[in-house]
Structures are given as C-alpha cells and as structure tokens.
Design a protein around this motif. Structure first.
Motif, PDB file in Angstrom:
ATOM      1  N   ILE B 172       0.875  -1.174   0.000  1.00  0.00           N
ATOM      2  CA  ILE B 172       0.000   0.000   0.000  1.00  0.00           C
ATOM      3  C   ILE B 172       0.906   1.215   0.000  1.00  0.00           C
ATOM      4  N   GLY B 173       0.764   2.056  -0.999  1.00  0.00           N
ATOM      5  CA  GLY B 173       1.681   3.181  -1.065  1.00  0.00           C
ATOM      6  C   GLY B 173       1.292   4.189  -2.120  1.00  0.00           C
ATOM      7  N   VAL B 174       2.298   4.839  -2.624  1.00  0.00           N
ATOM      8  CA  VAL B 174       2.089   5.940  -3.563  1.00  0.00           C
ATOM      9  C   VAL B 174       2.944   5.702  -4.799  1.00  0.00           C
ATOM     10  N   GLU B 175       2.374   5.983  -5.952  1.00  0.00           N
ATOM     11  CA  GLU B 175       3.111   5.931  -7.202  1.00  0.00           C
ATOM     12  C   GLU B 175       3.319   7.357  -7.714  1.00  0.00           C
ATOM     13  N   LEU B 176       4.538   7.662  -8.057  1.00  0.00           N
ATOM     14  CA  LEU B 176       4.852   8.970  -8.623  1.00  0.00           C
ATOM     15  C   LEU B 176       5.469   8.766  -9.998  1.00  0.00           C
ATOM     16  N   ILE B 177       4.986   9.499 -10.973  1.00  0.00           N
ATOM     17  CA  ILE B 177       5.564   9.429 -12.311  1.00  0.00           C
ATOM     18  C   ILE B 177       5.929  10.846 -12.732  1.00  0.00           C
ATOM     19  N   ILE B 182      10.444   8.790 -15.179  1.00  0.00           N
ATOM     20  CA  ILE B 182      10.907   8.320 -13.878  1.00  0.00           C
ATOM     21  C   ILE B 182       9.707   7.913 -13.045  1.00  0.00           C
ATOM     22  N   HIS B 183       9.766   6.745 -12.544  1.00  0.00           N
ATOM     23  CA  HIS B 183       8.603   6.144 -11.884  1.00  0.00           C
ATOM     24  C   HIS B 183       9.029   5.683 -10.490  1.00  0.00           C
ATOM     25  N   PHE B 184       8.428   6.249  -9.460  1.00  0.00           N
ATOM     26  CA  PHE B 184       8.705   5.843  -8.082  1.00  0.00           C
ATOM     27  C   PHE B 184       7.492   5.101  -7.531  1.00  0.00           C
ATOM     28  N   TYR B 218       5.199 -13.876   7.501  1.00  0.00           N
ATOM     29  CA  TYR B 218       4.530 -12.623   7.182  1.00  0.00           C
ATOM     30  C   TYR B 218       5.280 -11.485   7.852  1.00  0.00           C
ATOM     31  N   ASN B 219       5.653 -10.509   7.080  1.00  0.00           N
ATOM     32  CA  ASN B 219       6.498  -9.454   7.617  1.00  0.00           C
ATOM     33  C   ASN B 219       6.047  -8.093   7.120  1.00  0.00           C
ATOM     34  N   PRO B 220       5.881  -7.164   8.023  1.00  0.00           N
ATOM     35  CA  PRO B 220       5.613  -5.801   7.587  1.00  0.00           C
ATOM     36  C   PRO B 220       6.921  -5.111   7.234  1.00  0.00           C
ATOM     37  N   GLY B 221       6.831  -4.044   6.478  1.00  0.00           N
ATOM     38  CA  GLY B 221       8.062  -3.350   6.152  1.00  0.00           C
ATOM     39  C   GLY B 221       7.813  -2.138   5.293  1.00  0.00           C
ATOM     40  N   LEU B 222       8.895  -1.501   4.916  1.00  0.00           N
ATOM     41  CA  LEU B 222       8.851  -0.352   4.037  1.00  0.00           C
ATOM     42  C   LEU B 222       9.535  -0.724   2.731  1.00  0.00           C
ATOM     43  N   GLY B 223       9.108  -0.126   1.668  1.00  0.00           N
ATOM     44  CA  GLY B 223       9.751  -0.444   0.408  1.00  0.00           C
ATOM     45  C   GLY B 223       9.728   0.726  -0.557  1.00  0.00           C
ATOM     46  N   MET B 224      10.686   0.761  -1.433  1.00  0.00           N
ATOM     47  CA  MET B 224      10.693   1.761  -2.487  1.00  0.00           C
ATOM     48  C   MET B 224      11.208   1.114  -3.763  1.00  0.00           C
ATOM     49  N   HIS B 225      10.564   1.403  -4.853  1.00  0.00           N
ATOM     50  CA  HIS B 225      10.896   0.803  -6.126  1.00  0.00           C
ATOM     51  C   HIS B 225      11.015   1.935  -7.137  1.00  0.00           C
ATOM     52  N   ILE B 226      12.128   1.988  -7.828  1.00  0.00           N
ATOM     53  CA  ILE B 226      12.360   3.078  -8.775  1.00  0.00           C
ATOM     54  C   ILE B 226      12.486   2.491 -10.170  1.00  0.00           C
ATOM     55  N   ILE B 227      11.788   3.065 -11.093  1.00  0.00           N
ATOM     56  CA  ILE B 227      11.883   2.630 -12.492  1.00  0.00           C
ATOM     57  C   ILE B 227      12.174   3.854 -13.350  1.00  0.00           C
TER      58      ILE B 227
END
Lengths: 157, 235
Positions: B172-177, B182-184, B218-227
């Motif tokens: 669950i998060g946010v997509e920025l283009i 550039i896609h975050f 099952y693990n909660p966490g933070l993530g960031m993906h850059i394209i």
C-alpha cells in the motif's frame, strides 16, 4: 488513516503472540563448563588449548566457569592449589545449530569425552540432584549442552 | 462516485489482508522443536534490505505497461531482477547477505487512471494497492559471530547457493511518475509472505523491504521501487 491505524495495531498484536517457552540447548557465546571444587579453599584451574593459548582462573568461592575453545577440539586443564593437584584433558567437537524461535545461532557439543590417560583427578558430574563419577568412555555432550549453573563438573581434591 | 467505489475497494483489500494475516498467525506461532526463550528486547527483529534500485525499460515496455491498463485504475506488472538483502538481528549477533534473481507478476489498483497518457502528464501521483507474486533463486552468504570471553570471537561462515523461493507482497503506497519517464513506487506499508522451496541449513529471510521481521513468514516493512523508462525520442 483509520485503516492504517488498525493495520499497525494488528502488527503489534502479532508481535505479542510470540511463544516464550523452552530454553534452547547450547551456547550463544564461547562455551564453558561450570566447575565446582569440593573444598572452599582457594584453587585455580589452568586451561590450555591446542594452540598453546592458556591462562589460570582462580576462585575463592569454590566455583568457576571453565572456558572451552570454540575453534578447537581438545583442551588441557590442570587444577592448582598450593601445588598441582592433577590434570585432565577433554576431547570434544562442536556443531552450529540454529534456534529458530530465538533467531540465533548456538554451538552445541556433538561429542564431549574426558581423556582416559590424564584423568587421575576424581571427577564427577552433578545436575543438582544426583551426581555420578565420570566415565571416560561416555559422551557427555548432552549434559554439557545445558549451560545451567546446577549442571556442574565436580572436582574432588 | 468512482472515487468512492475505489475507496471501498481499497478498504476491502486492506480488510482481506488483515483477515488473511490473522488466519496465518497461528501457523507461524507454532513452536519449533528447538525453541528458546527470547533474549531480544522487541518481538521484532530489525533488518535492512536494499533492492538494487533502478530498472531501465525500453520504450516498448513503457508503452506496453500503459496500454495494459485497459481497466480503469488497474495495472498489471511483470517484474524481475536481482536483490541484495542484508539481515541483522537485534543483538548484532549475525548477518546474512543474500543475492538473488526473481521474476514475478502483479496487479495494482491505482487511484488515478493513466490510460493513454497525454503530453500534459508531467507529474502524476496515485495511491496504489498492489499485490505481487514471484519466484526466484537466492544465494546466501552468512557470517555468524559468537562473542569470546577468554578466546577470540568465533565466526561461522555459511554459504548456500541456488535456493529456490517464492514470495507474495501486498503493498500500500504511492506511485509517482515524473515526465512519464521516472517512476517511483513508495510503499510505507508492505506485507510480505515468503517461502523457501529448497531445504536450507539456515532459516533464511527474503523480504524486499526495509523494516522489521518476525520469525514467521509474514512481515511488515517499508519499500521503495524506482523505475526509469527510456526517454521518448523527440520528433
């Protein structure tokens, strides 16, 4: 935001549901043996590993923790008071084991035997209730894998 | 009206994930035969993982992704790559480094529809609820240190190669283009389920995120993906 709060609350609840139960056998640090002398007089034990690294530990309470080299397979121990009271060797092997519930690695004795040629001291083991004379042909790995203070090697002098 | 329907969908997915996690918590709390008293301060073990960060895609892949959004507020993803994972426990007792390959497929629900974007789309942001499934191979290299008392610290090294695993991620998060190039993807909230398909000597963790991990799967966490997409050629 309300749902995020619920999710984080749920994560916290998950964390509280961990089992906290048995003790995992083995050592999560350098292995050691609880040693007790049958006299309250000051005595010491000289330890030496196969790499000729050694020192003497003294106690005035009649008890001490005898170090075991985690990188070795043999140790030499000599009991010292005013003079040398006797010596004994131990032959052992250690193996790593993972305790999943504690997320940690421990070392366990796979074998632990007293050397027959050097055990001229009278040695016995005690679990706090019963004691028995050391049998040099026996493997005491399961006994010494329980690093409890009442699991002791008794040195009689 | 559409936005309200979308919020209901997001609420349904979040609720469903909570139910699934609740159902699974019993399984991951089953006692291990060599269970031990916990000596950590928290029920979670902090870890750090970085997912090597930049994906460069061809213009064709870029067009394919956007034209696959044939359903409003929906996108399908096919992903793959390498991951680099370092795991530390709370006591500084051990560290495990994992390198691996993975490939997966996923679906995301977005609050904005970028179907056939126009040149006006210089900056877009959207709430994302996404689910990914993947499989891969991992190589593990671990150092486990036991502190010495009279002898030097003792280190055990372990290596395991080509360990097969599968994973599922709910994000669950946010997509920025930015400028359609550039896609975050930023995921403040991420739940990961993983399973090693190969038998391993060590209970390895693979969690493509930054955060905390329990001893379960099952693990909660933070993530960031850059394209970063290949720039569109100017005519």
């Amino acid at each position: 935001m309300k749902y995020l709060g619920i999710v984080f609350l749920f994560i916290s609840v998950l964390g509280c549901s961990d089992p906290d139960t048995m003790v995992c056998e083995g050592f999560n640090q350098e292995p050691y043996i609880h040693v007790t002398g049958d006299s309250k007089d000051t005595f010491g034990i000289y330890y030496l590993n196969a790499e000729s690294f050694g020192d003497t530990l003294f106690t005035t309470s009649g008890a001490l923790q005898l170090p075991v080299d985690p990188a070795g397979e043999t140790m030499y121990y000599e009991v010292i008071a005013d003079t040398s009271l006797g010596a004994f060797d131990v032959r052992y092997s250690l193996q790593p084991k993972y305790c999943a519930s504690a997320d940690e690695l421990v070392l366990q004795f796979n074998a632990f035997q007293f050397d027959t040629s050097s055990t001229f001291l009278k040695l016995s083991i005690s679990d706090g209730n019963t004691s028995s004379i050391i049998d040099t042909a026996s493997n005491y790995s399961s006994f010494f894998n329980k690093p409890k203070s009442n699991h002791q090697l008794l040195v009689h002098f | 009206m559409t936005f309200i329907l979308y919020l209901r969908t997001v609420r349904f997915i979040v609720s469903l994930s909570i139910v699934l996690l609740a159902l699974s918590s019993g399984a991951q709390n089953s006692s291990a035969p060599d269970s031990t008293a916990k000596d950590t301060l928290l029920p979670y073990t902090p870890y750090f993982m970085h997912q090597a960060g930049v994906h460069v895609r061809s213009r064709y892949a870029y067009l394919l992704e956007y034209n696959l959004r044939f359903l409003p507020h929906t996108e399908f993803k096919v992903s793959g790559g390498t991951a680099d994972h370092t795991h530390y426990n709370l006591m500084g007792f051990s560290s495990t480094k994992s390198l691996g390959r993975y490939a997966g497929i996923g679906i995301s629900l977005l609050s904005r529809n970028y179907f056939k974007p126009t040149k006006d789309y210089r900056f877009q942001k959207s709430i994302v609820v996404g689910f990914n499934y993947g499989r891969g191979n991992l190589n593990f290299l671990g150092d486990h240190k036991l502190s010495g008392n009279v002898f030097p610290d003792f280190t055990i090294e372990s290596t395991e190669e080509n360990m097969r695993y599968r994973y599922s991620e709910l994000r669950i998060g946010v997509e920025l283009i930015i400028d359609r190039v550039i896609h975050f993807d930023i995921y403040p909230l991420q739940f990961t389920y993983y399973k090693m398909l190969s038998e391993t000597y060590w209970p390895h963790q693979y969690i493509p995120a930054i955060g905390v991990v329990r001893n379960g799967v099952y693990n909660p966490g933070l993530g960031m993906h850059i394209i970063i997409n290949q720039s569109k050629k100017r005519k």
